[in-house]
Design a protein around this motif. Structure first.
Motif, PDB file in Angstrom:
ATOM      1  N   MET A   1      47.683  41.058  47.386  1.00  0.00           N
ATOM      2  CA  MET A   1      46.381  40.742  46.456  1.00  0.00           C
ATOM      3  C   MET A   1      46.361  39.099  45.937  1.00  0.00           C
ATOM      4  O   MET A   1      47.409  38.977  45.181  1.00  0.00           O
ATOM      5  N   LEU A   2      45.466  38.265  46.113  1.00  0.00           N
ATOM      6  CA  LEU A   2      45.500  36.971  45.259  1.00  0.00           C
ATOM      7  C   LEU A   2      44.225  36.753  44.444  1.00  0.00           C
ATOM      8  O   LEU A   2      43.167  37.423  45.022  1.00  0.00           O
ATOM      9  N   VAL A   3      44.252  36.063  43.259  1.00  0.00           N
ATOM     10  CA  VAL A   3      43.212  35.979  42.585  1.00  0.00           C
ATOM     11  C   VAL A   3      42.901  34.173  42.525  1.00  0.00           C
ATOM     12  O   VAL A   3      43.783  33.452  42.198  1.00  0.00           O
ATOM     13  N   ILE A   4      41.858  33.790  42.855  1.00  0.00           N
ATOM     14  CA  ILE A   4      41.663  32.425  43.221  1.00  0.00           C
ATOM     15  C   ILE A   4      40.388  31.923  42.211  1.00  0.00           C
ATOM     16  O   ILE A   4      39.301  32.503  42.629  1.00  0.00           O
ATOM     17  N   SER A   5      40.732  31.046  41.312  1.00  0.00           N
ATOM     18  CA  SER A   5      39.683  30.822  40.454  1.00  0.00           C
ATOM     19  C   SER A   5      40.171  29.452  39.893  1.00  0.00           C
ATOM     20  O   SER A   5      41.107  29.209  39.498  1.00  0.00           O
ATOM     21  N   PRO A   6      39.151  28.703  39.125  1.00  0.00           N
ATOM     22  CA  PRO A   6      39.490  27.778  38.162  1.00  0.00           C
ATOM     23  C   PRO A   6      39.980  28.151  36.872  1.00  0.00           C
ATOM     24  O   PRO A   6      40.762  27.607  36.150  1.00  0.00           O
ATOM     25  N   TRP A   7      39.694  29.591  36.575  1.00  0.00           N
ATOM     26  CA  TRP A   7      40.188  30.250  35.728  1.00  0.00           C
ATOM     27  C   TRP A   7      41.427  31.227  35.857  1.00  0.00           C
ATOM     28  O   TRP A   7      42.042  31.704  35.007  1.00  0.00           O
ATOM     29  N   ALA A   8      41.955  31.118  37.186  1.00  0.00           N
ATOM     30  CA  ALA A   8      43.109  31.798  37.491  1.00  0.00           C
ATOM     31  C   ALA A   8      44.438  31.190  37.089  1.00  0.00           C
ATOM     32  O   ALA A   8      44.476  29.917  36.687  1.00  0.00           O
TER      33      ALA A   8
END
Length: 547
Positions: free
Chosen positions: A474-481
């Motif tokens: 599981m990966l989370v990709i965001s400017p806030w990550a």
């Protein structure tokens, strides 16, 4: 352009142009091109975090060790994309030297499939599908010894062709590194990766999708063509899905396949009731499109490295099992502006509709994405390289839009395909029944500690939901990550529901035994103190390397 979608593949051509320009002149041109044609994003409903747009890419059949077992160390042979970890990259709970050289799956009970883990190179991206059924996965775990994978979930190649261990059930011990799943490793370097996330329960694709959207596989309300071994019938009369039945009523469902409908609620029901825009977007869902190979309707197909397969798979359909969220006739939305809102399509759309809505500045608050089957990563008919093309193309587009500053993308999987993983998750829910086998024949703990089912009065302990199941990427990709971050906290497929409920719904829960009540969120993968400037990573969809 929306009308053209009914008979053409316009968004694919649009994306191809975007990507061609990005490859030619670099990522700085991509945002300018996309932004010039995009409308300002609508101001969304209040959220508990800065995330106003969540996009979940729900892919198929990979265990954590199969994709990240040696992260962040890649072999880097000549002729393959290279990967070199950034300084101070955190380690993951992956393959320690002992697991690579003296693995418990050398157990003689595995027969000629007994093997240490071994590297599959980029030329071996296409493999046979492994066994990922509810009971064999538990048997492979062998009461936590994790030593009977070849004997229970292994399937011999070809593919890949050749000799040796890949031509035995020991193929299940194979893994890729950053020279094949290059994009995913680069996303992990720049954003957040979990090494402690699990399938909510054991079992195959339909089980995974039900946990993903409802946190609940109990509550079968109707069956067609019998239940076979797709549904577990508890002694209290409860009916729990443990296999891959098709959804009743779906126009593309097989007339000879076991079919079911589900009662209870999904996260879609909660979002609809709250007036939050959302959609399920699936490859092949628009039956009026004619693909370049001349296929259309339920037979729309595409060709990847593994061959040609139908774009739409009914038992992978995101919300088709619940009448409140289903679009069984695959009815088209009345207009582009309907996407994400109540209307003819009932929140269920083609994946191409997602791209067009995003480019038009009409991105829903919550979007669930299922790739065309040849790109969904499922071994046997898909592969990591075709998956990479879909994932990178989608994320490159999202990063080029004005909405990126309020967007998070989650990449996750429906099940492990039975691929070896050395880490057993916590068992938070137990079961007893003929298909259980984790702690002994017919048992996964005791029925008395099982979560309730849909009808809590008649069914206080719903069976057939042994879990957590196998460990999944599981990966989370965001400017806030968080950047170059490994999340060790325990999460599962239903953690996405938990985040949605906390971010948009004030902590409302599905209830009735859903795993959302006992799951952690993914909020720890973000740092909301300050947005990262730009927060983008544009990759080449073919190599997975940064531009």
């Amino acid at each position: 352009m929306f009308e053209k979608l009914k008979t053409s593949e316009a968004p694919r051509r649009t994306l191809a142009v975007l990507l061609a320009l990005a490859i030619a002149v670099g990522p700085t041109a991509t945002p300018a091109l996309a932004a010039s044609g995009a409308k300002p994003a609508n101001s969304g409903p209040p959220t508990a975090t800065p995330i106003q747009h969540l996009v979940v890419i729900f892919n198929e059949n990979q265990s954590f060790d199969h994709y990240f077992g040696t992260y962040p160390v890649a072999t880097n042979p000549n002729g393959e994309p290279q990967f070199f970890a950034a300084p101070n990259t955190p380690t993951v709970n992956g393959y320690a030297p002992a697991l690579l050289s003296n693995n418990p799956n050398l157990n003689p009970a595995n027969g000629n499939g007994a093997s240490n883990p071994f590297r599959l190179d980029r030329s071996q991206a296409v493999t046979a599908d492994q066994d990922h059924d509810y009971m064999p996965e538990q048997q492979a775990f062998d009461m936590g010894l994790m030593d009977l994978f070849p004997a229970n979930t292994g399937t011999a190649g070809p593919p890949p062709s050749g000799t040796g261990i890949t031509q035995t059930n020991g193929l299940v011990m194979g893994y890729y590194d950053g020279n094949t799943v290059t994009a995913l490793w680069n996303y992990a370097q720049n954003f957040a990766l979990s090494d402690n996330s699990y399938g909510s329960t054991f079992g195959p694709s339909t089980v995974g999708v039900m946990n993903f959207v409802a946190g609940q596989t109990n509550g079968v309300s109707a069956t067609l063509n019998g239940t076979g071994d797709e549904v577990n019938g508890g002694p209290d009369g409860s009916l729990t899905v443990i296999g891959d039945p098709d959804p009743i009523g779906d126009v593309c469902a097989s007339p000879t396949r076991n079919q079911v409908s589900m009662g209870g609620q999904t996260i879609g029901d909660l979002l609809t009731a709250a007036g939050i825009s959302w959609g399920g977007f699936m490859g092949g869902f628009n039956l009026s499109i004619v693909n370049s190979n001349g296929t259309t309707g339920c037979s729309r197909s595409s060709t990847g490295l593994a061959g040609t397969t139908a774009d739409y798979v009914p038992h992978h359909s995101l919300f088709a099992y619940w009448s409140t969220d289903a679009n069984p006739a695959h009815t088209r939305p009345a207009s582009l502006k309907e996407i994400g809102h109540n209307g003819l399509a009932n929140h269920e759309y083609d994946i191409l509709d997602f791209y067009e809505a995003a480019e038009a500045g009409l991105l829903p608050a919550v979007s669930f994405l299922k790739a065309p089957a040849y790109q969904d990563a499922h071994p046997g008919y898909s592969d990591p390289l075709d998956e990479q093309n879909f994932v990178v193309t989608t994320i490159n587009l999202l990063e080029s839009l004005p909405t990126w500053k309020s967007t998070a993308v989650v990449i996750m999987y429906d099940d492990s395909d039975g691929w070896y993983d050395h880490q057993m998750g916590p068992i938070v829910n137990t079961s007893t029944g003929p298909q259980d086998a984790l702690t002994g024949q017919g048992t996964c703990g005791t029925a008395a500690t099982s979560l309730p089912g849909l009808n809590t009065t008649a069914n206080p302990n719903a069976l057939g939901r042994c879990g957590f199941g196998p460990r999944l990427p599981m990966l989370v990709i965001s400017p806030w990550a968080r950047q170059n971050f490994v999340d060790h906290s325990v999460t599962n497929q239903t953690s996405i529901i938990r985040f949605i409920e906390d971010n948009w719904l004030g902590g409302q829960r599905i209830g009735q035994g859903s795993f959302d009540a006992i799951s952690n969120s993914i909020v720890q993968d973000f740092d909301f103190a300050k947005i990262r400037h730009n927060g983008t990573l544009f990759l080449d969809p073919n190599s997975g390397e940064p531009f």
